[in-house]
Scaffold this motif. Structure first.
Motif, PDB file in Angstrom:
ATOM      1  N   ALA A 165       0.717  -1.036   0.138  1.00  9.29           N
ATOM      2  CA  ALA A 165       0.078  -0.105   0.019  1.00  9.29           C
ATOM      3  C   ALA A 165       0.871   1.173   0.036  1.00  9.29           C
ATOM      4  O   ALA A 165       1.778   1.234   0.706  1.00  9.29           O
ATOM      5  CB  ALA A 165      -0.940  -0.010   1.141  1.00  9.29           C
ATOM      6  N   PRO A 166       0.515   2.173  -0.628  1.00  9.74           N
ATOM      7  CA  PRO A 166       1.315   3.473  -0.773  1.00  9.74           C
ATOM      8  C   PRO A 166       1.227   4.369   0.574  1.00  9.74           C
ATOM      9  O   PRO A 166       0.438   3.926   1.348  1.00  9.74           O
ATOM     10  CB  PRO A 166       0.333   4.465  -1.875  1.00  9.74           C
ATOM     11  N   ASP A 167       2.369   4.980   0.799  1.00 10.18           N
ATOM     12  CA  ASP A 167       2.509   5.909   1.914  1.00 10.18           C
ATOM     13  C   ASP A 167       1.532   7.218   1.868  1.00 10.18           C
ATOM     14  O   ASP A 167       0.654   7.413   0.752  1.00 10.18           O
ATOM     15  CB  ASP A 167       3.869   6.201   2.168  1.00 10.18           C
ATOM     16  N   ALA A 168       1.764   8.069   2.655  1.00  9.23           N
ATOM     17  CA  ALA A 168       0.666   9.285   2.790  1.00  9.23           C
ATOM     18  C   ALA A 168       1.133  10.096   1.359  1.00  9.23           C
ATOM     19  O   ALA A 168       2.175   9.889   0.768  1.00  9.23           O
ATOM     20  CB  ALA A 168       1.083  10.180   3.750  1.00  9.23           C
ATOM     21  N   GLY A 169       0.102  10.871   1.047  1.00 12.62           N
ATOM     22  CA  GLY A 169       0.069  11.301  -0.346  1.00 12.62           C
ATOM     23  C   GLY A 169       1.027  12.388  -0.673  1.00 12.62           C
ATOM     24  O   GLY A 169       1.767  12.830   0.325  1.00 12.62           O
ATOM     25  N   ARG A 170       1.365  12.753  -1.713  1.00 15.87           N
ATOM     26  CA  ARG A 170       2.473  13.575  -2.453  1.00 15.87           C
ATOM     27  C   ARG A 170       2.214  14.854  -1.909  1.00 15.87           C
ATOM     28  O   ARG A 170       3.195  15.860  -1.556  1.00 15.87           O
ATOM     29  CB  ARG A 170       2.519  13.619  -3.751  1.00 15.87           C
ATOM     30  N   GLN A 175      -4.509  10.607   2.143  1.00 17.69           N
ATOM     31  CA  GLN A 175      -4.646   9.711   1.106  1.00 17.69           C
ATOM     32  C   GLN A 175      -4.109  10.321  -0.012  1.00 17.69           C
ATOM     33  O   GLN A 175      -3.969  11.400  -0.419  1.00 17.69           O
ATOM     34  CB  GLN A 175      -6.279   9.532   0.629  1.00 17.69           C
ATOM     35  N   HIS A 176      -3.670   9.206  -1.117  1.00 20.22           N
ATOM     36  CA  HIS A 176      -3.209   9.539  -2.600  1.00 20.22           C
ATOM     37  C   HIS A 176      -4.737   9.940  -2.949  1.00 20.22           C
ATOM     38  O   HIS A 176      -5.963   9.428  -2.703  1.00 20.22           O
ATOM     39  CB  HIS A 176      -2.700   8.454  -3.109  1.00 20.22           C
ATOM     40  N   ARG A 207      -8.227   2.374   1.350  1.00 13.65           N
ATOM     41  CA  ARG A 207      -8.453   3.402   2.350  1.00 13.65           C
ATOM     42  C   ARG A 207      -7.138   4.387   2.148  1.00 13.65           C
ATOM     43  O   ARG A 207      -7.008   5.363   2.879  1.00 13.65           O
ATOM     44  CB  ARG A 207      -8.225   2.808   3.836  1.00 13.65           C
ATOM     45  N   GLN A 208      -6.087   3.913   1.240  1.00 14.41           N
ATOM     46  CA  GLN A 208      -4.966   4.850   0.938  1.00 14.41           C
ATOM     47  C   GLN A 208      -5.213   5.548  -0.326  1.00 14.41           C
ATOM     48  O   GLN A 208      -4.425   6.616  -0.213  1.00 14.41           O
ATOM     49  CB  GLN A 208      -3.665   3.867   0.893  1.00 14.41           C
ATOM     50  N   VAL A 209      -6.010   5.044  -1.176  1.00 10.34           N
ATOM     51  CA  VAL A 209      -6.081   5.925  -2.235  1.00 10.34           C
ATOM     52  C   VAL A 209      -7.708   6.130  -2.482  1.00 10.34           C
ATOM     53  O   VAL A 209      -8.368   5.449  -2.763  1.00 10.34           O
ATOM     54  CB  VAL A 209      -5.682   5.084  -3.497  1.00 10.34           C
ATOM     55  N   SER A 210      -8.066   7.513  -2.896  1.00  5.37           N
ATOM     56  CA  SER A 210      -9.179   7.908  -3.188  1.00  5.37           C
ATOM     57  C   SER A 210      -9.209   7.963  -4.651  1.00  5.37           C
ATOM     58  O   SER A 210      -8.156   8.691  -5.283  1.00  5.37           O
ATOM     59  CB  SER A 210      -9.711   9.265  -2.331  1.00  5.37           C
ATOM     60  N   VAL A 211     -10.698   8.213  -5.187  1.00 10.17           N
ATOM     61  CA  VAL A 211     -10.823   8.502  -6.660  1.00 10.17           C
ATOM     62  C   VAL A 211     -11.903   9.480  -6.611  1.00 10.17           C
ATOM     63  O   VAL A 211     -12.926   9.587  -5.907  1.00 10.17           O
ATOM     64  CB  VAL A 211     -11.079   7.187  -7.360  1.00 10.17           C
ATOM     65  N   GLU A 212     -11.584  10.493  -7.549  1.00  8.15           N
ATOM     66  CA  GLU A 212     -12.402  11.501  -7.939  1.00  8.15           C
ATOM     67  C   GLU A 212     -12.782  11.511  -9.396  1.00  8.15           C
ATOM     68  O   GLU A 212     -11.682  11.658 -10.218  1.00  8.15           O
ATOM     69  CB  GLU A 212     -11.974  12.976  -7.324  1.00  8.15           C
ATOM     70  N   ALA A 213     -14.146  11.513  -9.750  1.00 11.27           N
ATOM     71  CA  ALA A 213     -14.619  11.767 -11.122  1.00 11.27           C
ATOM     72  C   ALA A 213     -14.518  13.159 -11.513  1.00 11.27           C
ATOM     73  O   ALA A 213     -15.294  13.996 -10.688  1.00 11.27           O
ATOM     74  CB  ALA A 213     -15.724  10.887 -11.564  1.00 11.27           C
ATOM     75  N   THR A 214     -14.163  13.656 -12.663  1.00 10.40           N
ATOM     76  CA  THR A 214     -14.386  15.167 -12.809  1.00 10.40           C
ATOM     77  C   THR A 214     -14.163  15.322 -14.302  1.00 10.40           C
ATOM     78  O   THR A 214     -14.071  14.464 -15.016  1.00 10.40           O
ATOM     79  CB  THR A 214     -13.134  15.946 -12.126  1.00 10.40           C
ATOM     80  N   ASP A 215     -14.391  16.707 -14.637  1.00 12.03           N
ATOM     81  CA  ASP A 215     -14.208  16.813 -16.292  1.00 12.03           C
ATOM     82  C   ASP A 215     -13.076  17.514 -16.676  1.00 12.03           C
ATOM     83  O   ASP A 215     -11.938  17.708 -15.662  1.00 12.03           O
ATOM     84  CB  ASP A 215     -15.448  18.071 -16.382  1.00 12.03           C
TER      85      ASP A 215
END
Length: 268
Positions: A165-170, A175-176, A207-215
Motif C-alpha cells: 500500500a502507498p504511503d501518505a500522499g504527495r 490519502q493519495h 483507504r489509502q487511495v481515493s478516486v474523484e471523477a471530474t471533467d
C-alpha cells in the motif's frame, strides 16, 4: 440508492434499432429519454455535440457507447435509455469500434446514479451476463436481467499484501488521489471511477487511495492534488501536460486493464 432498473425502465429500452451512423444511434437513445420525460430534444443535440467537440471518448468498451452531456436545463430528471442496434456503427474509436449498444444518461448531477452505474459496469464486464443482454428477445426480458442485477456486489478477491500500500500522499494528505476524467464529469469518468475503485478494493488500497471523477476543465485545476489521471485517449490529448502522469484506459469496464494501469502507475 437508485437501482439500475429504475433508471432504465422497460419503455426506455429498444432492441435491434436500425441506425445508419453514430449520430442516428445517439439520437435513437435520446429519443427514448424524451419520450419518457427525462429530457428534451435539446439534450439529445447536446449529447451529439459532445462527441463532435471531444471525439468518440464515450465509446468506453468494445461495442459500447455511453452517450451523455453536461447537466443542463434540458434534463428534467435523471434517467437512462438502452438501444441495441440491428447493425453496428462506427464512432471513430481506435480500439472499441464498431458499436452495437448505446446507453444514454441524462443526469441532473453526479450523485444519484453512481450505484446504478457501478451495477451497469459489472454487468457489461461479465461475459456471461453480456451475452444474455445481447440475446434478450424483448425489452421486458432485458429489463428483467437488469432488475436481477440490482444491488448485486462483485465478490472481493484477495487483497495485495498490506506492505504494497502507498504511503501518505504527495501533498501530505492522508490519502493519495487519482482523478478519472471525461468531458463532462458525470458519465464516463464515473464509469472508470467505479472500475478503479473495484480494483483498489481488491488490493486493499481503498483507504489509502481515493478516486474523484471530474471533467477536463476541473481536472487541470485539481491535478496538483493528485498522483495520476486515468482517462480515454481522446481526453488525454485534450488535457495535454498537467504535471502528473496521465494514463490511458481503453476499456472502462475491464478490471484487468485498470489493474495493469494501476500497477504501472505505482510500479508494483
Amino acid at each position: 440508492m437508485v437501482a439500475l432498473s429504475e433508471l432504465i425502465p422497460p419503455e426506455a429500452i429498444r432492441l435491434d434499432v436500425a441506425a445508419p451512423d453514430w449520430r442516428a444511434a445517439v439520437r435513437a437513445a435520446g429519443d427514448l429519454l424524451v419520450a419518457d420525460g427525462t429530457s428534451t430534444d435539446a439534450y439529445t443535440d447536446e449529447m451529439i455535440q459532445n462527441v463532435v467537440d471531444n471525439g468518440p471518448y464515450i465509446v468506453i468498451a468494445p461495442g459500447f457507447a455511453f452517450a451523455h452531456a453536461r447537466p443542463s436545463p434540458a434534463v428534467r430528471r435523471t434517467g437512462m435509455s438502452w438501444v441495441r442496434l440491428a447493425e453496428p456503427v462506427e464512432f471513430g474509436h481506435d480500439a472499441n469500434d464498431p458499436v452495437d449498444l448505446v446507453v444514454a444518461l441524462a443526469a441532473q448531477d453526479s450523485a444519484a446514479h453512481t450505484d446504478a452505474m457501478a451495477a451497469l459496469a459489472r454487468l457489461l464486464a461479465d461475459p456471461e451476463q453480456h451475452d444474455r443482454l445481447q440475446s434478450a428477445a424483448t425489452p421486458a426480458a432485458l429489463h428483467a436481467l437488469l432488475r436481477s442485477h440490482d444491488g448485486v456486489e462483485e465478490p472481493a478477491a484477495a487483497p495485495e499484501p498490506a506492505s504494497a500500500a502507498p504511503d501518505a500522499g504527495r501533498t501530505g494528505t492522508e490519502q493519495h488521489k487519482i482523478l478519472t476524467v471525461c468531458g463532462n464529469g458525470v458519465g464516463t469518468s464515473l464509469f472508470l471511477k467505479n472500475t478503479l475503485e473495484q480494483v483498489l478494493g481488491r488490493w486493499g488500497w481503498d483507504r489509502q487511495v481515493s478516486v474523484e471523477a471530474t471533467d477536463t476543465i476541473s481536472a487541470k485545476g485539481k491535478a496538483s492534488e493528485a498522483v495520476a489521471i486515468l482517462t480515454s485517449r481522446e481526453i488525454a490529448r485534450t488535457l495535454g501536460d498537467v504535471g502528473i502522469p496521465v494514463k490511458v484506459v481503453q476499456d472502462f469496464t475491464s478490471t484487468d486493464e485498470v489493474d495493469h494501469v494501476l500497477r504501472d502507475t505505482y510500479d508494483v
